[in-house]
Design an enzyme around this catalytic site. Structure first.
Site, mmCIF file in Angstrom:
data_model
loop_
_atom_site.group_PDB
_atom_site.id
_atom_site.type_symbol
_atom_site.label_atom_id
_atom_site.label_comp_id
_atom_site.label_asym_id
_atom_site.label_seq_id
_atom_site.Cartn_x
_atom_site.Cartn_y
_atom_site.Cartn_z
ATOM 1 N N GLU A 54 7.672 5.721 -7.266
ATOM 2 C CA GLU A 54 8.599 4.640 -7.610
ATOM 3 C C GLU A 54 9.011 4.753 -9.079
ATOM 4 O O GLU A 54 8.153 4.928 -9.945
ATOM 5 C CB GLU A 54 7.918 3.289 -7.355
ATOM 6 C CG GLU A 54 8.865 2.159 -7.082
ATOM 7 C CD GLU A 54 8.141 0.900 -6.641
ATOM 8 O OE1 GLU A 54 8.769 0.040 -6.012
ATOM 9 O OE2 GLU A 54 6.938 0.784 -6.942
ATOM 10 N N ARG A 57 0.051 -6.821 -12.323
ATOM 11 C CA ARG A 57 1.265 -6.520 -13.088
ATOM 12 C C ARG A 57 1.801 -7.820 -13.689
ATOM 13 O O ARG A 57 1.896 -8.839 -13.010
ATOM 14 C CB ARG A 57 2.326 -5.885 -12.190
ATOM 15 C CG ARG A 57 1.995 -4.474 -11.720
ATOM 16 C CD ARG A 57 3.139 -3.911 -10.893
ATOM 17 N NE ARG A 57 2.844 -2.572 -10.401
ATOM 18 C CZ ARG A 57 3.655 -1.877 -9.592
ATOM 19 N NH1 ARG A 57 4.811 -2.417 -9.201
ATOM 20 N NH2 ARG A 57 3.315 -0.673 -9.182
ATOM 21 N N TYR A 83 12.335 -11.681 -12.018
ATOM 22 C CA TYR A 83 11.444 -12.807 -11.731
ATOM 23 C C TYR A 83 11.825 -14.043 -12.545
ATOM 24 O O TYR A 83 11.604 -15.178 -12.105
ATOM 25 C CB TYR A 83 9.992 -12.414 -12.002
ATOM 26 C CG TYR A 83 9.408 -11.532 -10.923
ATOM 27 C CD1 TYR A 83 9.121 -12.042 -9.663
ATOM 28 C CD2 TYR A 83 9.162 -10.187 -11.158
ATOM 29 C CE1 TYR A 83 8.595 -11.230 -8.667
ATOM 30 C CE2 TYR A 83 8.637 -9.362 -10.167
ATOM 31 C CZ TYR A 83 8.352 -9.893 -8.921
ATOM 32 O OH TYR A 83 7.844 -9.087 -7.932
ATOM 33 N N ARG A 88 -3.718 -8.101 -2.760
ATOM 34 C CA ARG A 88 -3.440 -6.796 -3.363
ATOM 35 C C ARG A 88 -2.482 -6.924 -4.546
ATOM 36 O O ARG A 88 -2.616 -6.197 -5.538
ATOM 37 C CB ARG A 88 -2.855 -5.855 -2.309
ATOM 38 C CG ARG A 88 -3.828 -5.487 -1.193
ATOM 39 C CD ARG A 88 -3.234 -4.421 -0.291
ATOM 40 N NE ARG A 88 -4.163 -4.066 0.787
ATOM 41 C CZ ARG A 88 -3.932 -3.081 1.659
ATOM 42 N NH1 ARG A 88 -2.804 -2.377 1.589
ATOM 43 N NH2 ARG A 88 -4.810 -2.818 2.614
ATOM 44 N N GLY A 113 0.787 -1.229 0.000
ATOM 45 C CA GLY A 113 0.000 0.000 0.000
ATOM 46 C C GLY A 113 0.814 1.272 0.000
ATOM 47 O O GLY A 113 0.275 2.351 0.296
#
Length: 527
Positions: free
Chosen positions: A243, A374, A260, A368, A221
């Protein structure tokens, strides 16, 4: 030298010249003197009215002897001349008159073929192989055929890769030279270079403001709170630095997607994978460190004693990119300890850096993450979030130790020069009243340092790296805030953070150049 019409010495590789045709003019019963390599084909030659190879006669030469010259088909002339000899030949002597010679010339008829073939008869290929030592064509085996087919496919793939690389080079060149697109407000296609940041406007009276860095797991958050601050505080008393997603995903490469891919379970323990992960983490840290340096230039190192309602807020501190996330990759086995030390050594902080560590329930945190959808975060699992929260907790424990003991004492403990219980007994601290300092050390990131550097305790370089890291970590102030009670209450979350800041006497505002910071925030967020 041999006599005219006489064969040379015996040689199996030489095709002997043929004798004059018989008087009856027939080639059927003519015995051809041939070499051993062509003797096997005599039967095929006898079936033909002409010699199987090209026979060329020159009119200026006598008919005796007749030479047969083998030639490849590409050099055979298209027009051939056929000579018809009379069977009754009269010998020519010096006593013959001119009229007799002319009569002999008339009897020899030279006619042109109406449709001359390319050669008199196509010879057998075995004859040419024997005459010219032509090697027969190699017949590929089944395995050789597969290898040849694989080589062709591989060559084709290399050609395709090469063409793709050329296209990528051209696109990269166009990007570097700004030829691909032209902005509507700049007809020449020139990129607006923010040189105005090199010469910030001077502020007559520096403004006291708090520097707040929001930290925590992904999807906790931070961005939502940062975007809501303008509405909560009216917009004039807060500057927000978001960001740098665009830099991480669009400049040179997509590091979010790459990191990732590098953290898949199949890539555990690979040295090359660790080096690539180090490059990704350095790219994550680059904009955060650059922004940190820029804001430090626009703020005074002395803390203001006055109270302030001005806020400069950041989405992430360099602590996450250089310490927390690398430590998580090391725990998973993707990053080597030597690369972890390099990232910890690049950690920088300043006096007045106030880090708000947001914590949320793992289940709600995962919801979330999935909700914002994304594409780089599709592989995030609840184990990933739990491990990341544990890494933040380990850093928080290390910060508590640094706040209660000097950096030099922490280094002595990490290199087994002293024991943590000796420090706690000689110097009572705040931690000793609540938790065991030994348990705190085991829960911190310093415990990993102790285990990994047992064999290198005599290294002064490692000692200086740890001392520098502890001194940088000592500069910041960490506040732990639980976000779970404020799931849909952003103002309530900010009220909790605001109360914690006011209660902490160590958190004080800095004097800053507000106009220059506004310009920097506007430019940084537009990219």
């Amino acid at each position: 030298m041999t006599g005219r019409g006489q064969p040379p010495k015996k040689n199996d590789t030489y095709d002997y010249p043929r004798k004059q045709p018989p008087k009856n003019g027939s080639y059927d019963n003519y015995d051809y003197p041939t070499s051993t390599k062509t003797r096997s084909t005599n039967k095929q030659r006898k079936d033909s009215n002409y010699p199987p190879r090209e026979t060329i006669f020159e009119p200026d030469l006598a008919a005796d002897p007749i030479y047969s010259v083998p030639r490849p088909p590409s050099r055979v002339p298209h027009k051939l001349v056929k000579v018809n000899y009379k069977s009754n030949l009269v010998p020519i002597t010096a006593s013959n008159s001119v009229s007799e010679l002319l009569s002999l010339h008339d009897e020899t008829q030279v006619t042109e073929c109406v449709e001359a073939p390319l050669i008199a008869k196509s010879p057998d290929i075995t004859v040419y192989e024997k005459m010219f030592s032509v090697r027969p064509k190699h017949t590929l085996t089944k395995l050789e055929g597969k290898q040849k087919m694989f080589t062709r496919k591989k060559k084709g793939s290399f050609v395709k890769i090469g063409s793709n690389m050329l296209e990528f080079g051209e696109s990269l060149k166009s990007k570097l030279h700004n030829d691909s697109k032209k902005s509507p407000d700049e007809p020449d296609g020139l990129v607006h270079v923010p040189v105005h940041l090199l010469y910030p406007p001077k502020h007559q009276d520096p403004v006291p403001a708090f520097f707040i860095f929001l930290e925590g797991s992904i999807g906790v958050g931070k961005t939502t709170l940062l975007k809501s601050m303008n509405g909560i505080l009216g917009g004039k008393n807060v500057l927000a630095f978001h960001e740098p997603i665009a830099y991480w995903t669009d400049v040179f490469s997509n590091s979010l997607e790459e990191v990732y891919k590098l953290t898949l379970p199949a890539k555990v323990g690979r040295t090359s994978n660790s080096a690539k992960l180090l490059a990704c983490q350095l790219k994550f840290a680059s904009p955060l460190l650059a922004l940190k340096t820029a804001t430090d230039r626009l703020s005074s190192p002395k803390n203001s004693l006055l109270s302030s309602d001005m806020w400069v807020m950041f989405d992430r501190h360099p602590l996450s990119a250089t310490v927390v996330f690398p430590y998580m990759h090391f725990q998973n086995g993707f990053l080597s300890f030597s690369h972890l030390i390099q990232l910890w050594s690049s950690f920088k902080a300043s006096r007045g850096d106030n880090i708000i560590l947001l914590n949320l329930n793992s289940q709600e945190n995962l919801k979330r993450v999935k909700k914002r959808n994304r594409k780089e975060e599709k592989s995030v699992s609840i184990e990933h979030i739990r491990l990341l929260n544990n890494c933040y907790h380990a850093v928080y424990c290390a910060w508590l130790l640094v706040q209660n003991f000097t950096p030099e004492e922490i280094v002595e403990v990490c290199f087994n020069a002293k024991h943590i219980t000796d420090l706690s007994s000689s110097k009572p601290s705040f931690l000793a009243k609540h938790v065991s300092t030994e348990d705190m050390l085991k829960s911190s990131i310093f415990n990993t340092w102790i285990e990994m550097t047992k064999a290198h305790r005599d290294s002064c370089t490692l000692m200086e790296c740890l001392l520098t890291f502890c001194k940088e970590l000592e500069k910041v102030q960490l506040i732990h805030v639980n976000v779970s009670p404020f799931t849909d209450d952003i103002p309530g979350l900010w009220a909790s953070i605001y109360t914690s800041i006011r209660r902490n006497s160590a958190i004080k505002p800095n004097r800053v150049n507000w106009l220059a910071l506004e310009d920097l925030a506007r430019t940084f967020n537009s990219q």
